[in-house]
Design a protein around this motif. Sequence first.
Motif, PDB file in Angstrom:
ATOM      1  N   GLN A 145       0.814  -1.115  -0.075  1.00  0.00           N
ATOM      2  CA  GLN A 145       0.095  -0.017  -0.057  1.00  0.00           C
ATOM      3  C   GLN A 145       0.927   1.282   0.002  1.00  0.00           C
ATOM      4  O   GLN A 145       0.653   2.140  -0.689  1.00  0.00           O
ATOM      5  CB  GLN A 145      -0.615   0.124   1.275  1.00  0.00           C
ATOM      6  CG  GLN A 145      -2.023  -1.001   1.068  1.00  0.00           C
ATOM      7  CD  GLN A 145      -2.785  -1.166   2.481  1.00  0.00           C
ATOM      8  OE1 GLN A 145      -2.412  -0.712   3.533  1.00  0.00           O
ATOM      9  NE2 GLN A 145      -4.030  -1.802   2.286  1.00  0.00           N
ATOM     10  N   HIS A 199       2.889   1.846  -3.404  1.00  0.00           N
ATOM     11  CA  HIS A 199       1.812   2.271  -4.371  1.00  0.00           C
ATOM     12  C   HIS A 199       1.482   3.788  -4.037  1.00  0.00           C
ATOM     13  O   HIS A 199       1.460   4.566  -4.924  1.00  0.00           O
ATOM     14  CB  HIS A 199       0.611   1.480  -4.524  1.00  0.00           C
ATOM     15  CG  HIS A 199      -0.548   2.115  -5.503  1.00  0.00           C
ATOM     16  ND1 HIS A 199      -0.215   1.899  -6.679  1.00  0.00           N
ATOM     17  CD2 HIS A 199      -1.570   2.552  -5.021  1.00  0.00           C
ATOM     18  CE1 HIS A 199      -1.279   2.505  -7.292  1.00  0.00           C
ATOM     19  NE2 HIS A 199      -2.041   2.922  -6.238  1.00  0.00           N
ATOM     20  N   GLN A 200       1.281   4.004  -2.640  1.00  0.00           N
ATOM     21  CA  GLN A 200       0.670   5.307  -2.373  1.00  0.00           C
ATOM     22  C   GLN A 200       1.729   6.602  -2.563  1.00  0.00           C
ATOM     23  O   GLN A 200       1.513   7.722  -2.919  1.00  0.00           O
ATOM     24  CB  GLN A 200      -0.047   5.390  -0.855  1.00  0.00           C
ATOM     25  CG  GLN A 200      -0.844   6.517  -0.737  1.00  0.00           C
ATOM     26  CD  GLN A 200      -1.584   6.364   0.571  1.00  0.00           C
ATOM     27  OE1 GLN A 200      -1.567   5.622   1.274  1.00  0.00           O
ATOM     28  NE2 GLN A 200      -2.489   7.572   0.963  1.00  0.00           N
ATOM     29  N   GLY A 212      -0.613   6.392   5.111  1.00  0.00           N
ATOM     30  CA  GLY A 212      -0.055   7.390   4.117  1.00  0.00           C
ATOM     31  C   GLY A 212      -0.383   8.874   3.845  1.00  0.00           C
ATOM     32  O   GLY A 212       0.024   9.394   3.232  1.00  0.00           O
TER      33      GLY A 212
END
Length: 176
Positions: free
Chosen positions: A19, A22-23, A159
């Motif tokens: 995650q 990607h973020q 994030g």
Amino acid sequence: MARWLVISDNHGDRTILEQLRHQLAPDRVFHCGDSEMTVDDPWFQNTWVVRGNMDRDQRFPLTATPKVDGSQVLLVHGHHDAVNWDLTQLALHAQAEQAQAVFFGHTHELAVELVHGCLFLNPGSISQPRGEFRTLGGTCALVTVTAKNWQVQYYTRDGQPVRKLNFTFPRATQKG
């Protein structure tokens, strides 16, 4: 300019690694150990990673010393450098490697400082945080490397940047 994700101590939580990569979309990724994953996990492709005290896969190196974007980096977990006590042993290790940036984990507590021109950074644990910032629920750091500065921004597990954990340090272009 390059963006480096520094992350540590996910203790088997692979999903959070995916995650955040990607973020945050970093250019480079450094993992400071205690992933509790295997060295051949696809997540480690294009990632510098070291073995922590909880990693069972002996194929992970104990240290990595890549030259990245013009800077010598020392990547360790920290347990062999006694980081639970102070940074003396780690600083000597960094000096021996002529490191300009040192990334380490193990304590599960985030920390960042510039010592004699060398950036020392612990991203904290992304999964099992301790210390003053444990209520954030886990942290990692994004280091923006410019010609003149290290810009360090800490992020939470979801994030989000932590506004009060944003630092800029001068970057030495050559160790001498």
